[in-house]
Design an enzyme around this catalytic site. Structure first.
Site, PDB file in Angstrom:
ATOM      1  N   HIS A  19       0.832  -1.223   0.000  1.00 22.71           N
ATOM      2  CA  HIS A  19       0.000   0.000   0.000  1.00 22.71           C
ATOM      3  C   HIS A  19       0.856   1.259   0.000  1.00 22.71           C
ATOM      4  CE1 HIS A  19      -3.971  -1.927   0.774  1.00 22.71           C
ATOM      5  NE2 HIS A  19      -3.201  -2.898   1.211  1.00 22.71           N
ATOM      6  N   ARG A  73      -1.183  16.164   2.866  1.00 25.35           N
ATOM      7  CA  ARG A  73      -2.064  17.323   2.675  1.00 25.35           C
ATOM      8  C   ARG A  73      -2.003  17.914   1.279  1.00 25.35           C
ATOM      9  NH1 ARG A  73      -2.963  19.185   8.021  1.00 25.35           N
ATOM     10  NH2 ARG A  73      -3.266  17.275   9.256  1.00 25.35           N
ATOM     11  N   ASP A 140      -7.692   1.518  -5.086  1.00 26.10           N
ATOM     12  CA  ASP A 140      -8.640   0.729  -4.292  1.00 26.10           C
ATOM     13  C   ASP A 140      -9.665   1.607  -3.590  1.00 26.10           C
ATOM     14  OD1 ASP A 140      -7.538  -0.226  -0.969  1.00 26.10           O
ATOM     15  OD2 ASP A 140      -7.335   1.716  -1.968  1.00 26.10           O
ATOM     16  N   GLY A 172      -9.520  -1.872   3.231  1.00 23.68           N
ATOM     17  CA  GLY A 172     -10.203  -1.522   4.471  1.00 23.68           C
ATOM     18  C   GLY A 172     -10.805  -2.771   5.112  1.00 23.68           C
ATOM     19  N   HIS A 199      -9.400  -7.107  -1.859  1.00 24.83           N
ATOM     20  CA  HIS A 199      -9.037  -7.831  -0.642  1.00 24.83           C
ATOM     21  C   HIS A 199     -10.215  -8.713  -0.274  1.00 24.83           C
ATOM     22  CE1 HIS A 199      -6.102  -4.612  -0.217  1.00 24.83           C
ATOM     23  NE2 HIS A 199      -5.684  -5.023   0.949  1.00 24.83           N
ATOM     24  N   GLU A 202      -9.200 -11.865   4.535  1.00 23.45           N
ATOM     25  CA  GLU A 202      -8.088 -11.432   5.414  1.00 23.45           C
ATOM     26  C   GLU A 202      -8.565 -11.510   6.866  1.00 23.45           C
ATOM     27  OE1 GLU A 202      -7.163  -7.243   5.044  1.00 23.45           O
ATOM     28  OE2 GLU A 202      -5.271  -7.488   6.122  1.00 23.45           O
ATOM     29  N   ASP A 280       2.684  -5.695   2.194  1.00 24.97           N
ATOM     30  CA  ASP A 280       1.443  -4.991   2.567  1.00 24.97           C
ATOM     31  C   ASP A 280       1.693  -3.538   3.021  1.00 24.97           C
ATOM     32  OD1 ASP A 280      -1.437  -5.994   4.602  1.00 24.97           O
ATOM     33  OD2 ASP A 280      -1.256  -4.786   2.786  1.00 24.97           O
TER      34      ASP A 280
HETATM   35  O1  LIG Z   1      -3.970  -5.100   5.043  1.00 23.20           O
HETATM   36  C1  LIG Z   1      -4.822  -4.284   4.682  1.00 23.20           C
HETATM   37  N1  LIG Z   1      -6.110  -4.672   4.513  1.00 23.20           N
HETATM   38  C2  LIG Z   1      -7.075  -3.800   4.110  1.00 23.20           C
HETATM   39  N2  LIG Z   1      -6.845  -2.484   3.854  1.00 23.20           N
HETATM   40  C3  LIG Z   1      -5.572  -2.050   4.006  1.00 23.20           C
HETATM   41  C4  LIG Z   1      -4.528  -2.897   4.403  1.00 23.20           C
HETATM   42  N3  LIG Z   1      -3.376  -2.180   4.451  1.00 23.20           N
HETATM   43  C5  LIG Z   1      -3.693  -0.926   4.101  1.00 23.20           C
HETATM   44  N4  LIG Z   1      -5.007  -0.833   3.832  1.00 23.20           N
HETATM   45  C6  LIG Z   1      -5.653   0.428   3.450  1.00 23.20           C
HETATM   46  O2  LIG Z   1      -6.438   0.817   4.544  1.00 23.20           O
HETATM   47  C7  LIG Z   1      -7.238   1.890   4.064  1.00 23.20           C
HETATM   48  C8  LIG Z   1      -8.541   1.841   4.767  1.00 23.20           C
HETATM   49  O3  LIG Z   1      -9.227   3.033   4.458  1.00 23.20           O
HETATM   50  C9  LIG Z   1      -7.372   1.707   2.554  1.00 23.20           C
HETATM   51  O4  LIG Z   1      -6.712   2.772   1.910  1.00 23.20           O
HETATM   52  C10 LIG Z   1      -6.609   0.415   2.287  1.00 23.20           C
HETATM   53  O5  LIG Z   1      -5.940   0.467   1.046  1.00 23.20           O
END
Ligand SMILES: O=c1[nH]cnc2c1ncn2[C@@H]1O[C@H](CO)[C@@H](O)[C@H]1O
Length: 340
Positions: A19, A73, A140, A172, A199, A202, A280
């Protein structure tokens, strides 16, 4: 024969599940926090971030994740963050990475979509030039923000269509965020030529993965570790060659698994499910792609040949065009042979 750690370090790699904001290094996070004169709960001292990145559960992880998103920002922050991610990936010999980016979260915080996309594209070109890293984007939907976020994410993806955009995802929390409601958005994204990589599985069970496959047309699954609870699902994933993007330490740190030794990676591999290994949100989980390869090698009892196969799998599961895959696979073969 080289030891496994140095073999992994030098191995040309690809990363498919990492991410954007989750990859902000402690230095960058602290620098961004310092710019906001204490108006943020995020420590401006990098040495305090390790404690800050301790998560009670997944919901707490999302809360902390969004507190870092709040620090970004303007488009200069986006450019800096993305370029520095390219530097770190290059340092680990990652040649290609599909970065999961959440434009909705930044646009909602006042960064215009056009400026956001220009910033990531500038950084993508600079990272290719300066670090030899090919970056691509997965846009995403932050699931906790629901259909409004789905609408906006699709609008930005199709409206701005940055050159590096290859896929459309859903991140998320899964609990309380059923996948089927997002079908119209994934249908439109796929019709526009974007790959579907939500996703699922998980933090919830196999049924979320079935939904992602049936309703969202998933070509790969983010995490998907709950498939290990469903023999029929694992057989389906194996038969249809639908890869899981597995992130072992993430699952430990968000409490999706109780311990690394209980991680279902070996069960998935034994059932023939295609997997890639990913980090991740590396700084948030105190890991790196190299460390994830080492963890997978331990869980799967791999030698250097097995670890090279992990890298090959990630290339094969990627959305690189055929010539790009062939070139990167050849690089991996040459490296593995030279290290023989
Ligand atoms: O491991 C994960 N699982 C799900 N979402 C994740 C993970 N790592 C980062 N995000 C991030 O969490 C935010 C939630 O608003 C999203 O931007 C998603 O991309």
């Amino acid at each position: 024969m080289t030891d496994l750690t140095s073999f992994i370090a030098g191995l040309p790699k690809a990363e498919l599940h990492v991410h954007h904001v989750g990859s902000a290094s402690p230095r960058i996070v602290a620098e961004l926090a310092a710019r906001h004169q204490g108006s943020s709960p995020v420590p401006a001292d990098p040495s305090l971030l390790a404690d800050y990145f301790e998560f009670r559960d997944f919901a707490h992880f999302v809360e902390i994740y969004l507190s870092v998103v709040d620090l970004i920002r303007d488009d200069e922050d986006v450019r800096l963050l993305t370029y520095e991610i390219g530097r770190e990936l290059g340092r680990q010999n990652v040649r290609y990475a599909e970065l999961t980016v959440t434009p909705y979260s930044s646009v909602r915080r006042g960064i215009p979509a056009k400026a956001f996309c220009e910033a990531i594209e500038d950084a993508r070109q600079s990272a290719a030039r300066d670090f030899g890293v090919q970056l691509r984007w997965c846009f995403d939907i932050p699931g906790e923000a629901g259909l409004a976020a789905a609408e906006e994410t699709l609008r930005i993806a199709l409206g701005e269509r940055p050159e590096g955009l290859v896929s459309f995802g859903l991140g998320g929390p899964e609990i309380g965020v059923p996948r089927p409601q997002f079908k119209p958005y994934f249908d439109q994204a796929r019709a526009a030529g974007l790959h579907s990589v939500p996703h699922a599985g998980e933090t919830t069970g196999p049924e979320t993965i079935w939904d992602a496959l049936r309703e969202l047309g998933a070509e790969r699954i983010g995490h998907g570790i709950a498939a290990a609870q469903d023999e029929r699902l694992m057989a389906h994933l194996a038969e249809h060659a639908i890869p899981l993007e597995v992130c072992p330490t993430s699952n430990l740190r968000t409490r999706a698994v109780a311990s690394l030794d209980e991680h279902p990676l070996a069960t998935l591999v034994a059932a023939g499910v295609p997997v890639s290994i990913n980090s991740d949100d590396p700084p948030m989980f105190g890991t790196s792609l190299e460390q994830e390869y080492a963890a997978a090698a331990r869980l799967l009892n791999l030698d250097t040949a097995g670890v090279a196969d992990l890298a090959r799998a990630a290339v094969r599961h990627s959305f690189l065009p055929a010539d790009g895959r062939t070139a990167l696979l050849a690089e991996i073969d040459a490296y593995a042979t030279a290290q023989g």
